[in-house]
Design an enzyme around this catalytic site. Structure first.
Site, PDB file in Angstrom:
ATOM      1  N   SER A   1      13.594  -9.876  -1.931  1.00 31.30           N
ATOM      2  CA  SER A   1      12.075  -9.860  -2.682  1.00 31.30           C
ATOM      3  C   SER A   1      12.473  -8.170  -2.120  1.00 31.30           C
ATOM      4  O   SER A   1      12.481  -7.055  -1.200  1.00 31.30           O
ATOM      5  CB  SER A   1      11.850 -10.362  -2.027  1.00 31.30           C
ATOM      6  OG  SER A   1      11.728  -9.777  -0.197  1.00 31.30           O
ATOM      7  N   ASP A   2      11.161  -7.501  -2.026  1.00 28.37           N
ATOM      8  CA  ASP A   2      10.904  -6.250  -1.528  1.00 28.37           C
ATOM      9  C   ASP A   2      10.061  -6.600  -0.033  1.00 28.37           C
ATOM     10  O   ASP A   2       9.740  -7.003   0.340  1.00 28.37           O
ATOM     11  CB  ASP A   2       9.940  -5.247  -2.710  1.00 28.37           C
ATOM     12  CG  ASP A   2       9.880  -3.669  -2.141  1.00 28.37           C
ATOM     13  OD1 ASP A   2      10.574  -3.221  -1.036  1.00 28.37           O
ATOM     14  OD2 ASP A   2       9.670  -3.180  -3.296  1.00 28.37           O
ATOM     15  N   TRP A   3       9.851  -4.806   0.406  1.00 25.56           N
ATOM     16  CA  TRP A   3       9.514  -5.749   1.470  1.00 25.56           C
ATOM     17  C   TRP A   3       8.348  -6.161   1.419  1.00 25.56           C
ATOM     18  O   TRP A   3       7.643  -5.599   1.436  1.00 25.56           O
ATOM     19  CB  TRP A   3       9.740  -3.938   2.615  1.00 25.56           C
ATOM     20  CG  TRP A   3       9.166  -3.922   3.656  1.00 25.56           C
ATOM     21  CD1 TRP A   3       8.108  -4.442   4.859  1.00 25.56           C
ATOM     22  CD2 TRP A   3      10.031  -3.475   4.501  1.00 25.56           C
ATOM     23  NE1 TRP A   3       8.354  -4.116   5.845  1.00 25.56           N
ATOM     24  CE2 TRP A   3       8.877  -3.618   5.888  1.00 25.56           C
ATOM     25  CE3 TRP A   3      11.352  -3.221   5.175  1.00 25.56           C
ATOM     26  CZ2 TRP A   3       9.812  -3.570   7.118  1.00 25.56           C
ATOM     27  CZ3 TRP A   3      11.876  -3.382   5.972  1.00 25.56           C
ATOM     28  CH2 TRP A   3      10.913  -3.500   7.666  1.00 25.56           C
TER      29      TRP A   3
END
Ligand code: BGC
Length: 742
Positions: free
Chosen positions: A266-268
């Site tokens: 995922s992104d942050w």
């Protein structure tokens, strides 16, 4: 379309190791592998020790101190039950210690070799610190210069971004991911992130599937085909389903259609943000949606760690989803050789002398700078005819600002600024008068203008270093007005009063609307944020040690209101032309309204950009002639060769980037007015000519049709070769169905 790549397909020995390890893991240990935690500033090794030892953490990011990285890795390998090494991730985007031009600048080189070499030295430097995973390349197609992350992108064109993105993957990963010095790459942000509404980061994207497939997805496909180990999801909402929960993208396209076998991170905190989007009611549902959609690893939100066990117990997430995710992650760890070499891998990274790293950074900078304008051949300056120069501007001597966005580990003490570069190159022969003029690129104060004007008055030429500081582009740093910030335009007007020739060197993270200042400059070098060696490269270009050869990887608008403006646009039913364009001041008073004969343009900006995609001047002149096709009729499955005579008609040796464009005249879905299909960087001595040949296969003419499946359609095509996307030299060919009679 390319067929599935088998080079990183199933490898039975590897699969056996993955399966054997997976069979020994508890559910908690499996979920641990899916959990990446922040180990950056303020997070101690001690605070992570227990989680790693218990197998609840499979990856970290932002740990960069080699000793801490080594300590964390030892806990994982020596103290956890199964001894599974950690992935150690970091944003190594355009260099580590030595900084290359921002990716958008690297794209301006149109040179996959230099991009590959740049990624290679970044990987070697980062790997020596224990990093084994970088969050690059960023290959989001970016058609909106307001978007701050355009700086990290490879520009607006799917072909160029595909070629250069794949080169970055190759540079980071090397031929063997297990070799010390290789780091796993991460193609991001899957997908469509660059289409954020109004260029505002994190904003919604609405991209019809056909456009998604024809424009935004090809670079990712190319990265997958180049063997990219990992992919990262986008923060944004894609047609109503955020990318981090988008099974269409992550399962159907990526795994089923492309056969991808790496993992997806995922992104942050983007899993947790699914609730903020309003897709889910909270963390439990967010973890469920993301896992089922195909996100294998949770970056930083801790939601998988907290929720997945319960979701498996309740049957909402099947154990096969978890097993597949963990297998993908373990596969990357095995491919990286982490099980066989940890700890101590970092110490075996081959060292590259600093001179060599700086040489590559300088070469990349030299090829990235774009000469936008050069009135009366004012450039290059000559030492013999120039007694003095005034070096003016807030970015002339800023070791940090020239590095650009995402340079967490960049060593600014290595930076050669423009002022320094000029002193080093011509300081002995040319008097250099430095006046900063403005404190920063955003300053409103005019207090330094007078001193700058005096320096300009008394010098033979002014070199004005303008643009944007680093922090004005990059993530979450979008602008609604993309002109020169602060009082820079006024500084330009004041300096102009000196009557001395004015050469602008513009450093920025995006295209700027230079419309209000362009006429005040005799010459403009657009240098992006050129990195560590930026000033040395700029000095060489100003004094003609080398000729500029960069080309714009993105269209420069005249006005923000033209955005999105990109060369490979659709034609529309009323395409504009010079004859049909009547600008605001030319409309007769009380002209009657009519729609007859009207075409598509803005009354106050016309339809042309300030500078088109592919544009970039040189100190020499190039002539393109004799465009030939080795055949004008082609069958599906065949290739033709497009060749052109390219001659250096000037007096300076220089590189030219020859560009091949194609137009498919009729399609079952409408086709762009031009599409880049080939690029060649050629060096020619004065007077030298060469035949530049491009091979064009019918597969290169494929596109996604009405049913969103790849198709190659018979019909008429136009071909252009030239130095930019408006090149006029044209030929035509006809594509026939396979086996059709001519
Ligand atoms: C960015 C990613 C980056 C990640 C880790 C996020 O905010 O969108 O591109 O890799 O942070 O630093």
């Amino acid at each position: 379309m390319a067929t599935a790549d088998h080079s990183h397909g199933p490898d039975s020995a590897l699969e056996q190791r993955v399966a054997a390890l997976l069979a020994r893991m508890t559910l908690a240990e499996k979920i641990g592998q899916m959990n990446q935690v922040n180990a950056g500033e303020g997070v101690s090794v001690e605070s992570l020790r227990e989680g790693i030892r218990a197998g609840r953490i499979g990856a970290v990011l932002n740990a960069v101190d080699p000793e801490s990285v080594d300590a964390l890795q030892r806990v994982a390998v020596e103290e956890s039950r199964l001894g599974i090494p950690l992935l150690v991730g970091r944003d190594v985007i355009h260099g580590y210690r030595v900084v290359l031009p921002i990716p958008l600048g690297q794209a301006a080189t149109f040179n996959a070799d230099i991009v590959r070499q740049g990624a290679r030295i970044a990987a070697l430097e980062a790997a020596a610190a224990g990093i084994n995973w970088t969050f690059a390349p960023m290959i989001d197609i970016a058609r909106d210069p307001r978007w701050g992350r355009i700086a990290e992108s490879l520009g607006e064109d799917p072909y160029l971004a595909s070629r250069l993105g794949a080169a970055m993957v190759e540079g980071f990963q090397g031929e063997d991911l297990a070799a010390p010095g290789a780091v796993a790459a991460c193609a991001k942000h899957f997908a469509g992130y660059g289409a954020a509404e109004s260029g505002r980061d994190y904003a919604t994207t609405n991209i019809p599937e056909n456009e998604l497939r024809n424009v935004y997805l090809p670079p990712f496909r190319a990265a997958v085909d180049a063997g990219v180990a990992t992919l990262m999801t986008s923060f944004s909402d894609v047609n109503g389903v955020p990318a981090t929960a988008n099974a269409f993208l992550l399962r159907q396209v990526l795994r089923q259609e492309w056969g991808y076998r790496g993992f997806v991170v995922s992104d942050w905190s983007s899993i947790q943000q699914l609730a903020v989007h309003g897709l889910t009611a909270g963390d439990t549902d967010s973890a469920c949606e993301a896992a089922i959609a195909g996100v294998d690893m949770d970056m930083a939100s801790g939601v998988y760690a907290a929720q997945l066990e319960g979701l498996v117990d309740s049957g909402r997430v099947g154990i096969e989803v978890i097993d597949a995710a963990v297998a993908s992650i373990l596969r990357v760890k095995f491919r990286l050789g982490l099980f066989d070499q940890q700890p101590g891998r970092a110490t075996r990274v081959p060292a590259v002398a600093i001179d060599e790293r700086l040489r590559i950074a300088k070469q990349a900078a030299l090829q990235s700078v774009v000469l936008l304008k050069n009135e009366a051949g004012i450039l290059p300056l000559s030492k013999a005819n120039t007694q003095s120069i005034a070096v003016i501007g807030p970015l002339a001597d800023e070791p940090y600002e020239q590095l650009g966005t995402w340079i967490f580990d960049g060593d600014r003490s290595l930076s050669v600024t423009g002022l320094q570069g000029l002193r080093d190159l011509v300081g002995g022969a040319v008097e250099i008068r430095y006046a900063r003029g403005m404190e920063t690129s955003r300053s409103r104060s005019t207090a330094g203008f007078y001193e700058a004007l005096e320096a300009a008055r008394t010098s033979d030429a002014v070199i004005l270093f303008l643009g944007e500081e680093s922090i004005l582009s990059g993530e979450a740093h979008c602008r609604a007005d993309i002109g020169l910030p602060g009082e820079q335009a006024r500084l330009v007007q004041v300096i102009r009063q000196a009557g001395t020739p004015v050469i602008a060197v513009i450093m920025a993270g995006r295209p700027l609307t230079l419309t209000n200042v362009i006429d005040d400059f005799d010459a403009v070098l657009f240098a992006w944020h050129p990195g560590t060696m930026g000033g040395a490269a700029v000095a060489d270009l100003l004094f003609g040690v080398e000729s500029p050869s960069g080309k714009l990887p993105v269209t420069f608008p005249r006005a923000v209101g033209q955005i999105p403006i990109y060369y490979n646009q659709k034609r529309g039913g009323k395409p504009p032309s010079p004859e049909t364009t009547v600008l605001i001041d030319d409309i007769p008073v009380r002209a009657p309204q009519t729609s007859i004969g009207n075409t598509s343009y803005h009354l106050d900006a016309g339809y042309k950009p300030l500078f088109p995609f592919g544009h970039g001047l040189s100190y020499t002149t190039f002539e393109y002639a004799n465009l030939r096709l080795d055949r004008t009729v082609l069958r599906i499955g065949e290739a033709l060769t497009v060749s052109v005579e390219l001659k250096n008609t000037g007096r300076i040796a220089a590189d030219e980037v020859a560009q091949l464009y194609v137009r498919d005249l009729v399609g079952q879905v409408t086709r762009p007015v031009r599409e880049l299909k080939g690029v060649q960087r050629v060096r020619l001595a004065p007077g030298e000519a060469a035949t530049v040949a491009f091979r064009l296969h019918s597969d290169d003419l494929a596109f996604f049709g009405r049913d969103n499946k790849p198709i190659v359609e018979p019909g008429e095509f136009h071909v252009w070769v030239g130095g930019d996307s408006e090149a006029g030299l044209r030929a035509a060919f006809r594509l026939l169905a396979a086996g059709a009679a001519q």
